[in-house]
Design a protein around this motif. Structure first.
Motif, PDB file in Angstrom:
ATOM      1  N   CYS A  11       2.659  -0.349   6.003  1.00  0.00           N
ATOM      2  CA  CYS A  11       3.088  -0.184   4.620  1.00  0.00           C
ATOM      3  C   CYS A  11       4.603  -0.253   4.529  1.00  0.00           C
ATOM      4  N   PRO A  12       5.142  -0.830   3.478  1.00  0.00           N
ATOM      5  CA  PRO A  12       4.455  -1.169   2.224  1.00  0.00           C
ATOM      6  C   PRO A  12       3.903  -2.594   2.132  1.00  0.00           C
ATOM      7  N   VAL A  15       0.423  -3.162   0.477  1.00  0.00           N
ATOM      8  CA  VAL A  15       0.428  -2.888  -0.957  1.00  0.00           C
ATOM      9  C   VAL A  15       1.092  -4.040  -1.713  1.00  0.00           C
ATOM     10  N   VAL A  16       2.197  -4.521  -1.171  1.00  0.00           N
ATOM     11  CA  VAL A  16       2.945  -5.593  -1.831  1.00  0.00           C
ATOM     12  C   VAL A  16       2.087  -6.862  -1.922  1.00  0.00           C
ATOM     13  N   LYS A  19      -0.767  -6.366  -4.390  1.00  0.00           N
ATOM     14  CA  LYS A  19      -0.255  -6.388  -5.766  1.00  0.00           C
ATOM     15  C   LYS A  19      -0.095  -7.832  -6.226  1.00  0.00           C
ATOM     16  N   VAL A  38      -3.670   4.833   6.339  1.00  0.00           N
ATOM     17  CA  VAL A  38      -2.546   4.902   5.397  1.00  0.00           C
ATOM     18  C   VAL A  38      -2.589   3.704   4.456  1.00  0.00           C
ATOM     19  N   GLU A  41      -5.459   3.990   1.985  1.00  0.00           N
ATOM     20  CA  GLU A  41      -5.151   4.940   0.920  1.00  0.00           C
ATOM     21  C   GLU A  41      -4.198   4.320  -0.109  1.00  0.00           C
ATOM     22  N   ASN A  42      -3.151   3.665   0.390  1.00  0.00           N
ATOM     23  CA  ASN A  42      -2.122   3.128  -0.508  1.00  0.00           C
ATOM     24  C   ASN A  42      -2.643   1.958  -1.340  1.00  0.00           C
ATOM     25  N   ARG A  45      -4.916   3.288  -3.991  1.00  0.00           N
ATOM     26  CA  ARG A  45      -4.122   3.897  -5.055  1.00  0.00           C
ATOM     27  C   ARG A  45      -3.614   2.855  -6.046  1.00  0.00           C
ATOM     28  N   LEU A  46      -3.059   1.771  -5.483  1.00  0.00           N
ATOM     29  CA  LEU A  46      -2.535   0.701  -6.322  1.00  0.00           C
ATOM     30  C   LEU A  46      -3.648   0.147  -7.206  1.00  0.00           C
TER      31      LEU A  46
END
Lengths: 72, 316
Positions: A11-12, A15-16, A19, A38, A41-42, A45-46
């Motif tokens: 991460c990140p 997530v990036v 997205k 991790v 989870e992230n 969340r997003l």
């Protein structure tokens, strides 16, 4: 089905990339492959904050996360 | 590890203290600490400043006065421009000057990944060492810097942080804890630690673990960068934050109406974070007022030390 494979990234980055995938493909289910709890989870969340429902499946080398756009 | 007891060791490895303290004579003890890490911001000069402020902070958290420092450098000589290293070192040196600390040397090794930090030596009166523990029931808890630098740094890594948020976070990380430390010495401070990698709650746990007191944190009073609300929702959560929560959740109780982002803020690993200080209630408000006057604008009373539940933290 769009697939984002971010195994091997921490991460990140997961997530990036997720997205970007959901923004480039609105209304389309996206599958994300992550390595760590991790990242799982992230990314979850997003997706939830963007109105996707999240299904997580544990696989041999991490997690398969299926993000489905909520039916409006 | 087998540690040989030493009667002159005031603070060593047996507890999670911020720095080692060793008695030289009846009225003099030496404080030693070191810290180094990989870059958390893009600008090398700023990184140098953050690293120095962060390394000095451990001495301030003990109530000590830092005197000298030595650079610790890991640098990819073959692939990176030496000018970058010069910028980093000059950022560190300027911060030392601001703190009134003398650079006396250092050591560098070649490494694939850049790392910088410092070893800092300071002094303190052996009777006036401020440990993590020592907080007493009815003390108030003061935090001197806003939280959220870990989340903002993660977003920065992912190219997701806006400039305003980054600027605020940098300003916070380069700020010395010098003034806050000097001011806490003007009152009867019972305990202090600096908030770094374990997050506010992780370090708060160290203050009460194995003691006769517990803590209540009033989440509405905790200073944080407002930008982290959105970033936390977006999943810009550092791995360390998840680990901090997992490690300490068994000591912490969240009131059901505390939002998830606030739990993130309270477990967010900080770089060069503020001091967390336990002060007798009658002196707390005045101390915070003094801090505000001295430019420590976001200092706030964030909770209380309580007799029950002991060894636990309630966040409400």
């Amino acid at each position: 089905m769009i697939e984002v494979d971010v195994r091997g990234f921490s991460c990140p980055i997961p997530v990036v990339r997720t997205k970007k995938a959901i923004e480039d493909n609105p209304g389309t289910p996206v599958t994300v492959l992550v390595e760590t709890a991790v990242s799982k989870e992230n990314v979850s969340r997003l997706a939830q904050s963007r109105g996707y429902s999240v299904d997580v499946e544990e696989v041999e080398d991490g997690f398969r996360i299926i993000l489905s756009p909520s039916s409006k | 590890m087998h540690l040989i007891p030493d009667p002159n060791l005031i603070a060593g490895m047996e507890r999670a203290e911020d720095a080692g303290v060793y008695r030289i004579s009846d009225d003099l003890a030496v404080i030693q600490t070191l810290d180094f890490f990989t870059p958390i911001v893009d600008d090398p000069y700023t990184f140098g400043q953050v690293a120095a402020a962060n390394a000095l902070s451990d001495v301030y958290a003990m109530g000590g006065k830092p005197l000298t420092a030595m650079n610790i450098v890991c640098f990819p000589v073959k692939t990176m421009d030496m000018a970058i290293l010069n910028e980093i070192l000059s950022g560190g040196l300027d911060k030392l000057h601001e703190a009134g600390v003398t650079l006396v040397g250092g050591h560098s090794v070649e490494d694939k990944e850049l790392k910088y930090g410092l070893s800092v030596t300071g002094t303190i009166h052996p009777q006036r060492v401020i440990l993590n523990t020592g907080a007493q029931a009815d003390d108030r808890l003061i935090l001197t810097k806003p939280l959220g630098t870990g989340i903002i740094n993660t977003a920065l890594k992912g190219g997701m942080a806006d400039e305003v948020a980054v600027a605020k976070s940098v300003k916070c990380m380069v700020a010395l804890n010098k003034k806050a430390s000097e001011l806490m010495l003007t009152v009867d401070t019972h305990a202090c630690t600096d908030v770094t990698g374990f997050g506010l709650l992780g370090h708060a746990c160290e203050m009460i673990e194995g003691t006769d007191v517990g803590l209540v944190i009033n989440s509405a009073d905790v200073p944080y960068f407002p930008e982290v609300v959105e970033l936390s929702e977006m999943g810009m959560i550092p791995g360390g934050l998840h680990r901090n929560r997992e490690f300490r959740m068994n000591m912490v109780e969240f009131n059901p109406d505390v939002l998830l982002f606030m739990s993130d803020v309270l477990f967010d690993p900080q770089t060069s974070g503020g001091l967390l200080i336990a002060v007798p209630e009658p002196q707390a408000a005045l101390l915070v007022e003094k801090m505000h006057k001295e430019g420590i604008e976001e200092a706030a009373i964030i909770g209380d030390v309580v007799a029950h539940p002991k060894g636990r933290i309630v966040v409400r």
